[in-house]
Design a protein around this motif. Structure first.
Motif, short mmCIF file in Angstrom:
data_model
loop_
_atom_site.label_atom_id
_atom_site.label_comp_id
_atom_site.label_asym_id
_atom_site.label_seq_id
_atom_site.Cartn_x
_atom_site.Cartn_y
_atom_site.Cartn_z
N ALA A 155 21.15 23.52 26.66
CA ALA A 155 20.59 23.99 27.94
C ALA A 155 21.33 25.22 28.47
O ALA A 155 21.13 25.60 29.62
CB ALA A 155 20.62 22.86 28.97
N GLY A 156 22.17 25.83 27.63
CA GLY A 156 22.89 27.03 28.06
C GLY A 156 24.05 26.71 28.97
O GLY A 156 24.53 25.58 29.03
N GLY A 157 24.49 27.75 29.67
CA GLY A 157 25.62 27.58 30.56
C GLY A 157 26.09 28.90 31.11
O GLY A 157 25.44 29.94 30.90
N VAL A 158 27.22 28.86 31.81
CA VAL A 158 27.80 30.08 32.37
C VAL A 158 29.31 30.05 32.16
O VAL A 158 29.95 29.01 32.34
CB VAL A 158 27.46 30.25 33.87
N TYR A 159 29.85 31.18 31.75
CA TYR A 159 31.29 31.37 31.66
C TYR A 159 31.71 31.99 32.98
O TYR A 159 31.41 33.15 33.25
CB TYR A 159 31.60 32.30 30.49
N HIS A 160 32.35 31.20 33.82
CA HIS A 160 32.59 31.66 35.18
C HIS A 160 33.84 32.55 35.26
O HIS A 160 34.76 32.43 34.48
CB HIS A 160 32.67 30.46 36.13
N GLY A 161 33.82 33.47 36.23
CA GLY A 161 34.96 34.35 36.47
C GLY A 161 35.31 35.22 35.28
O GLY A 161 36.49 35.42 34.98
N PHE A 162 34.32 35.78 34.63
CA PHE A 162 34.56 36.55 33.42
C PHE A 162 35.40 37.79 33.70
O PHE A 162 35.15 38.53 34.65
CB PHE A 162 33.23 36.98 32.78
N SER A 163 36.41 38.01 32.85
CA SER A 163 37.23 39.22 32.96
C SER A 163 37.65 39.72 31.58
O SER A 163 38.71 40.33 31.42
CB SER A 163 38.48 38.95 33.82
N GLY A 164 36.81 39.45 30.58
CA GLY A 164 37.16 39.79 29.21
C GLY A 164 36.55 41.10 28.73
O GLY A 164 36.13 41.95 29.51
N SER A 165 36.49 41.22 27.41
CA SER A 165 36.00 42.44 26.78
C SER A 165 34.49 42.38 26.56
O SER A 165 33.87 41.31 26.68
CB SER A 165 36.68 42.62 25.42
N HIS A 166 33.93 43.52 26.21
CA HIS A 166 32.49 43.58 25.91
C HIS A 166 32.17 42.72 24.70
O HIS A 166 31.16 42.00 24.69
CB HIS A 166 32.07 45.03 25.66
N GLN A 167 33.02 42.73 23.70
CA GLN A 167 32.80 41.92 22.50
C GLN A 167 32.78 40.43 22.85
O GLN A 167 31.91 39.69 22.37
CB GLN A 167 33.89 42.19 21.46
N GLN A 168 33.69 40.00 23.69
CA GLN A 168 33.72 38.60 24.09
C GLN A 168 32.44 38.22 24.86
O GLN A 168 31.87 37.16 24.63
CB GLN A 168 34.96 38.32 24.95
N ALA A 169 32.02 39.10 25.76
CA ALA A 169 30.81 38.83 26.53
C ALA A 169 29.60 38.69 25.61
O ALA A 169 28.79 37.77 25.77
CB ALA A 169 30.58 39.94 27.55
N VAL A 170 29.48 39.57 24.64
CA VAL A 170 28.35 39.53 23.71
C VAL A 170 28.39 38.24 22.87
O VAL A 170 27.34 37.62 22.62
CB VAL A 170 28.34 40.78 22.80
N GLN A 171 29.58 37.83 22.46
CA GLN A 171 29.71 36.58 21.70
C GLN A 171 29.21 35.39 22.53
O GLN A 171 28.55 34.50 22.00
CB GLN A 171 31.17 36.36 21.29
N LEU A 172 29.52 35.38 23.81
CA LEU A 172 29.05 34.31 24.69
C LEU A 172 27.53 34.37 24.88
O LEU A 172 26.83 33.36 24.78
CB LEU A 172 29.75 34.40 26.04
N ILE A 173 27.03 35.56 25.15
CA ILE A 173 25.59 35.73 25.38
C ILE A 173 24.80 35.30 24.15
O ILE A 173 23.74 34.68 24.26
CB ILE A 173 25.29 37.20 25.77
N ASP A 174 25.34 35.59 22.97
CA ASP A 174 24.67 35.19 21.72
C ASP A 174 24.58 33.67 21.58
O ASP A 174 23.72 33.16 20.84
CB ASP A 174 25.41 35.77 20.51
#
Length: 263
Positions: A155-174
């Protein structure tokens, strides 16, 4: 707007919730999602959401408080989620997520194996009850990613308080995980996070305050408040190409869809 992450059962809000909800509504924040930290506040957040119809909550075991989570914690969490599932069928539950859960290896003497085990179990519970997850992570991103891939959140989710890199964000979104955008972007020195958030798809972003934590720029040393979500929105509009109105509409819709709440 929807504040996708606010500890509204904490002080100062718990002392006068009506006052702080009025401030929030005046600022355009119509709904708030309250993540749990552990067994000690499950009932408090349930009671709050019963009193105020625009409050919703998650149930989970926060890794920062992992020392408090005894062997019965997961059994109790499963029982609570099953009860909420029955209430949800009757349209009587405001439980919309499993969380706050995750990994926090920044804690002194962190029991990493215990945290990983608790996270995996909570991801499995989220899948069983078809709920999104609210994720917390400090100093443990590779491990978090591995556990997520082993227990893909249906059902998906959210990584709260994100402060990482673009690569990390894309890995999560994927993996179907949204990115929680909070007060960090209001600080000009947070260049990496600001550039990353500016480059991500708008549909991947949620707004949050993490109040009373994570104060926005200009209010350091004060408890953060959900009405200051408007500051996060303003800064997000300043670093992106879309208008404030477009961002407000898009993030509200994304949050409502993720947590299956009326907009």
């Amino acid at each position: 707007m929807i504040d996708s992450h606010c500890h509204f059962d904490f002080a100062p809000f718990c002392d006068d919730p009506e006052h702080y909800l009025a401030l929030s509504h005046q600022a355009g924040v119509g709904k708030i999602i309250i993540p749990a930290v552990g067994q000690r506040n499950w009932q408090a957040i349930r009671d709050l959401s019963a009193r105020f119809p625009n409050l919703y909550f998650g149930l989970g075991l926060h890794p920062f408080f992992s020392a408090e989570h005894d062997v019965n914690a997961l059994i109790q969490l499963e029982s609570e989620l099953a009860m909420e599932a029955e209430q949800r069928e009757k349209k009587q539950s405001h439980c919309v997520a499993v969380g706050e859960c995750g990994l926090d290896f920044a804690i002194v003497n962190a029991d990493r194996d215990q945290q990983i085990s608790l996270l995996a179990a909570q991801l499995q519970l989220a899948n069983r009850f078809e709920l999104p997850v609210i994720l917390h992570c400090r100093k443990a991103f590779p491990e978090l990613l591995r556990v997520l891939r082993q227990n893909m959140p249906v059902a998906g989710g959210v990584y709260h308080g994100f402060s990482g890199s673009h690569q990390q964000a894309v890995q999560l979104i994927d993996l179907g995980i949204k990115i929680g955008v909070g007060g960090t972007i209001t600080y000009r020195r947070a260049n990496k996070t600001r550039h990353t958030i500016a480059a991500l798809p708008l549909g991947a972003l949620l707004l949050e305050t993490d109040a009373p934590d994570m104060p926005v720029a200009g209010f350091q040393g004060e408890p953060n408040r959900p009405d200051r979500l408007v500051k996060v929105l303003g800064e997000l509009a300043a670093i992106r190409t879309e208008s404030k109105q477009e961002i407000k509409q898009a993030t509200s819709l994304t949050t409502a869809e993720l947590f299956r709440i009326p907009i």
